[in-house]
Scaffold this active site. Structure first.
Site, PDB file in Angstrom:
ATOM      1  N   LYS A 200       0.835  -1.209   0.000  1.00  0.00           N
ATOM      2  CA  LYS A 200       0.000   0.000   0.000  1.00  0.00           C
ATOM      3  C   LYS A 200       0.873   1.264   0.000  1.00  0.00           C
ATOM      4  O   LYS A 200       2.077   1.198   0.185  1.00  0.00           O
ATOM      5  CB  LYS A 200      -0.953  -0.011   1.194  1.00  0.00           C
ATOM      6  CG  LYS A 200      -1.870  -1.238   1.229  1.00  0.00           C
ATOM      7  CD  LYS A 200      -2.972  -1.222   0.165  1.00  0.00           C
ATOM      8  CE  LYS A 200      -3.568  -2.576  -0.119  1.00  0.00           C
ATOM      9  NZ  LYS A 200      -4.713  -2.964   0.653  1.00  0.00           N
TER      10      LYS A 200
HETATM   11  C1  LIG Z   1      -5.731  -3.978   1.000  1.00  0.00           C
HETATM   12  C2  LIG Z   1      -7.165  -3.691   1.125  1.00  0.00           C
HETATM   13  C3  LIG Z   1      -7.932  -4.134   2.222  1.00  0.00           C
HETATM   14  C4  LIG Z   1      -7.416  -5.083   3.264  1.00  0.00           C
HETATM   15  O1  LIG Z   1      -6.279  -4.698   3.909  1.00  0.00           O
HETATM   16  P1  LIG Z   1      -5.298  -5.817   4.534  1.00  0.00           P
HETATM   17  O2  LIG Z   1      -4.370  -5.002   5.370  1.00  0.00           O
HETATM   18  O3  LIG Z   1      -4.627  -6.485   3.384  1.00  0.00           O
HETATM   19  O4  LIG Z   1      -6.133  -6.747   5.333  1.00  0.00           O
HETATM   20  C5  LIG Z   1      -9.248  -3.737   2.305  1.00  0.00           C
HETATM   21  N1  LIG Z   1      -9.816  -2.974   1.345  1.00  0.00           N
HETATM   22  C6  LIG Z   1      -9.123  -2.565   0.265  1.00  0.00           C
HETATM   23  C7  LIG Z   1      -9.809  -1.712  -0.743  1.00  0.00           C
HETATM   24  C8  LIG Z   1      -7.791  -2.920   0.112  1.00  0.00           C
HETATM   25  O5  LIG Z   1      -7.122  -2.525  -0.984  1.00  0.00           O
END
Ligand SMILES: *Cc1c(COP(=O)(O)O)cnc(C)c1O
Length: 432
Positions: A200
């Protein structure tokens, strides 16, 4: 016209120029992690001075949130937020048909039925009109996703939610730093959720998540949920009493320290990215038949993922399925050294878990609770289907603050392939 790399020509992006690391790990990050490792506070089970509490304060201060609660990952954050909002058996939660799977799974973990709504063809976010059509007496929450880093249409979503008295939970996992009319995403609804997963925009060294809210009671409920339902407060001795249903969704101190360190460089990274990506998109926008990503007026897009839509008509391919053009462009651009890929191979409602209602028990809960039918693969959500059929994405490579030169080479590759438009059309026709 130079020969396409797919047919033996020289690739527009030379092999030795293709690397672009993300995340970027610097000495400060290493030092921050080692400092925690050598200290005593590895997790957030004590209030007050610990790296997890420090990250919560850093995040709240940097972006302007009332309260921040750090947890183990973004998916856990979604569950805790829904739980704190009182979402439970028999409820429906509206989520967009195009998102990461976690957005659709989180309601199921609360025994609530996810109800999918179609998306906007330009922002790829929740379509307010379709959202409103799907509201029923059971609708207990709405989760707009700021997909790819672009703020959803929060003016209209909040107006609809207010009219029906439904709380809004913002899934901002892909959008830290994005703003909507000057406000940080995550602060507009009742609560917001971020992911610090390593891919991210603001990463940790593994898995992590954050909850934000302006409501102190909601923040306290999320904190209790994070740690077995216990109340952990500075100056109050831990009493090991569960004041409500809780989980163990605590964050590790090493990961908190890593993200606090990354956060100090975020503004510099973000400024560089905006310039690099702006220049890249401006070049691509000049090519016929390509829709470049864009943000709503008075918002900032943080470009987590770059999604491009391709129009067969611009290549003289009326009547040819968009998938044929998409797969042709994917092949030609990849050969030139541009790692085009798909993000989400199907709408969320086509996922087996929702079609086959694979929730809890043999009775298909939560769907059986309300008699909700589950979804049907291949049906509905026309805009989501069109977008998946005719678009490709660039992921991660553009996030490095020094990716400007690489993006210029990517633009060369697009221009080279577009200059061979007749060849593209011939190949796409053959593929269809
Ligand atoms: C990455 C993501 C999540 C989940 O996050 P994690 O930390 O991987 O559990 C939820 N919603 C969206 C839109 C994402 O891109």
């Amino acid at each position: 016209m130079s020969k396409l790399a797919a047919f033996g020509g020289t690739a527009a992006v030379p092999k030795h120029r293709r690397r672009s690391e993300w995340p970027l790990v610097e000495d400060d990050d290493r030092k921050a992690v080692i400092t925690v490792l050598d200290g005593a506070r590895l997790v957030s089970d004590t209030d007050g001075e610990n790296p997890v509490a420090a990250l919560e304060q850093d995040w709240a201060r940097q972006f302007g949130y009332g309260h921040c609660v750090a947890v183990s990952n973004g998916t856990a954050a979604l569950s805790l937020a829904l739980s704190a909002l009182g979402i439970g058996p028999g409820d429906e939660v509206i989520v967009p048909a195009l998102s990461f799977i976690a957005t659709g799974l989180a309601p199921v973990h609360q025994m609530a039925v996810p109800v999918f709504a179609d998306i906007d063809p330009v922002t790829f976010n929740l379509d307010p009109d379709d959202l409103e059509r799907r509201i029923t007496a059971r609708t207990a929450a709405i989760i707009p996703v700021h997909l790819h880093g672009a703020p959803a249409d929060m003016d209209r979503i909040m107006a609809i939610a207010a009219r029906h008295g439904i709380p809004v939970l913002e899934d901002a996992a892909q959008a830290p730093g994005a703003t909507h009319r000057g406000r940080p995403v995550g602060s507009i609804g009742a609560a917001g959720v971020f992911s610090l997963q390593v891919s991210k925009n603001i990463p940790t060294c593994g898995e992590g998540g954050l909850l934000v809210t302006g409501d102190a009671d909601l923040a306290a409920a999320m904190r209790r949920g994070r740690q077995f339902g216990e109340v952990i407060e500075a100056g109050r001795e831990r009493d090991y009493v569960s004041y409500g249903l809780g989980w163990n969704h605590k964050m590790n101190g090493l990961q908190a320290a890593f993200t606090s360190s990354q956060l100090t460089r975020f503004e510099d990274y973000e400024r560089a990215r905006q310039a690099n990506i702006g220049a890249f998109l401006a070049r691509l926008a000049k090519l016929p038949g390509i829709q470049v990503p864009t943000a709503l007026a008075d918002t900032t897009h943080v470009w987590h993922i770059l999604r491009f839509r391709f129009d067969p008509a611009a290549f003289g391919l009326d009547g040819v399925p968009p998938e044929a053009l998409r797969s042709t462009l994917r092949r030609l651009l990849r050969a030139e050294g541009v790692p085009m890929s798909q993000y989400q191979l199907m709408p969320l409602p086509d996922q087996k878990v929702f079609v086959d209602r694979l929730g809890f028990g043999v009775g298909h809960h939560p769907w059986a609770l309300t008699g909700a039918p589950g979804t049907v693969a291949g049906e509905g959500y026309p805009v989501t289907r069109e977008v998946i059929a005719d678009s490709l994405t660039i992921q991660k490579r553009h996030l490095h603050p020094e990716a400007g030169d690489l993006l210029a080479l990517y633009a060369d590759a697009f221009e080279k392939v577009w200059a061979a438009g007749d060849m593209v059309a011939t190949l796409a026709k053959a593929a269809s």
